[in-house]
Scaffold this motif. Structure first.
Motif, short mmCIF file in Angstrom:
data_model
loop_
_atom_site.label_atom_id
_atom_site.label_comp_id
_atom_site.label_asym_id
_atom_site.label_seq_id
_atom_site.Cartn_x
_atom_site.Cartn_y
_atom_site.Cartn_z
N LEU A 33 1.03 -1.15 0.32
CA LEU A 33 0.20 0.10 -0.08
C LEU A 33 1.02 1.22 -0.44
O LEU A 33 0.51 2.20 -1.05
N GLU A 34 1.68 1.32 0.56
CA GLU A 34 2.92 2.35 0.85
C GLU A 34 3.18 2.43 -1.17
O GLU A 34 3.90 4.43 -1.43
N ARG A 35 4.12 1.50 -1.52
CA ARG A 35 4.22 1.72 -2.70
C ARG A 35 3.80 1.90 -4.01
O ARG A 35 3.93 3.11 -4.54
N THR A 83 -3.31 -5.68 -4.81
CA THR A 83 -3.18 -4.54 -6.19
C THR A 83 -2.99 -3.42 -5.00
O THR A 83 -4.43 -2.91 -4.88
N ALA A 84 -2.41 -2.65 -5.13
CA ALA A 84 -2.65 -1.49 -4.65
C ALA A 84 -1.67 -0.13 -6.15
O ALA A 84 -1.17 0.15 -6.38
N THR A 85 -3.24 1.36 -4.86
CA THR A 85 -2.33 2.36 -6.06
C THR A 85 -3.56 2.99 -4.72
O THR A 85 -2.87 3.42 -3.83
N ARG A 86 -1.95 4.05 -4.92
CA ARG A 86 -1.63 5.26 -4.27
C ARG A 86 -1.90 7.10 -5.42
O ARG A 86 -1.41 7.12 -6.19
N ALA A 93 -1.82 11.01 -0.03
CA ALA A 93 -1.97 10.82 1.56
C ALA A 93 -2.74 9.24 0.78
O ALA A 93 -3.45 8.73 2.18
N ASP A 94 -4.20 9.40 -0.01
CA ASP A 94 -5.14 8.33 -0.03
C ASP A 94 -4.36 7.24 -1.17
O ASP A 94 -3.43 6.85 -1.57
N GLY A 95 -4.56 6.10 -0.56
CA GLY A 95 -4.06 4.43 -0.96
C GLY A 95 -5.67 3.67 -0.91
O GLY A 95 -6.72 3.85 -0.40
#
Length: 308
Positions: free
Chosen positions: A54-56, A72-75, A78-80
């Motif tokens: 989540l951070e990257r 799958t993570a998106t940023r 500050a939102d993720g």
């Protein structure tokens, strides 16, 4: 809310804290939506791997309790957002497709080799009766290839079972194995005939695989014996050779596994195919040491009458 209708687990975050989880995420991580909101991401997902994702941002697959999860993570500042999809069934189907391809490749090899031999023989002048015999053999193998092509759509279950005498399968196997028997200077013998219930092509495939293995790994010039016996409502068939004792005989039936004495190229699928076919008609396949010889055995449904 529309997010709760999604099959994927979705977690929304801001500054490392959860702002929203949908119903699928609540089920996946065993937390209610109300309790998840406001808590640090790690307390909800309980995996540093997912916290770091989540951070990257990015994508990875995780194995969790026997399930395969695509994460799958998106940023966006500050939102993720973390989206988790269960792809276990998809990965299983991919594995089955790879396995089916290996099985088909192995099964196609025998009729193709037989057809090549027939065509090579027909290049030479020969009496009409002998020529017709080769043509019949070629047509029979062509029909077998056609049935294998049909199996691409319907899988590998023995769907054409009929009552037949074992001797019918023995005769076909001996004819197809004649070049190898001659090259190895080996004799092939068969036991008592029985009436059985099986797909003739699948039964032939089992016999060919087992006898070919016996010829390949047994000493040249030594006989290969196909023994038969009635076992209640079942018929037992065993292929015996004079090869060296085998270790981990059950492991030989796993896919892509070859024995310690195996040389040259090979898919390691032969005995796996044997066991898969035999289990398809409800039988068993195994290997054992019998009378100081290697015995590869299988059972198939018997039919009252011949040999009983």
């Amino acid at each position: 809310m529309w997010m709760d209708a999604l099959p994927q687990a979705v977690i929304l975050t801001r500054d490392g804290a959860v702002t929203r989880v949908n119903a699928a995420a609540a089920r996946l991580w065993g937390v209610t939506q109300d309790r998840a909101v406001g808590r640090p991401v790690l307390e909800v997902v309980r995996r540093h791997t997912l916290e770091a994702l989540l951070e990257r941002g990015g994508e990875l697959e995780l194995e969790v309790s026997g399930r395969t999860l695509r994460c799958t993570a998106t940023r966006d500042g500050a939102d993720g957002a973390l989206i988790v999809e269960d792809v276990t069934d998809h990965r299983r189907r991919e594995a089955e497709l790879r396995e089916a391809t290996a099985v088909l490749s192995h099964e196609f090899r025998t009729p193709v080799a037989a057809l090549r031999g027939v065509l090579e023989a027909l290049e030479y002048d020969m009496p009409p009766e002998l020529s017709q015999n080769f043509v019949r053999q070629g047509l029979q193998e062509t029909e077998r290839l056609a049935r294998l092509v049909e199996d691409l759509a319907v899988g590998f279950r023995p769907t054409r079972a009929r009552t037949l005498a074992l001797a019918e399968a023995f005769t076909r196997a001996e004819r197809l194995l004649a070049p190898e028997l001659l090259a190895r200077q080996a004799a092939l013998s068969f036991g008592t005939d029985y009436l059985v219930r099986a797909d003739p092509d699948k039964l032939l495939q089992v016999l060919l695989n087992l006898v070919e293995n016996a010829l390949k790994y047994g000493p040249a010039g030594r006989p290969v014996d196909v023994q038969t016996a009635g076992r209640g409502t079942w018929v037992e068939v065993c292929v015996l050779d004079d090869g060296a004792p085998l270790s981990d005989t059950d492991g030989l039936f796993r896919a892509h596994t070859r024995g310690a004495a195996a040389t040259g190229q090979g898919s390691g699928m032969g005995l796996y195919i044997v066991r898969s076919i035999v289990q398809g008609w409800g039988g068993q396949a195994w290997a054992e040491r019998r009378d100081n010889r290697n015995a590869f055995c299988f059972t198939l449904p018997g039919v009252g009458g011949l040999g009983s």
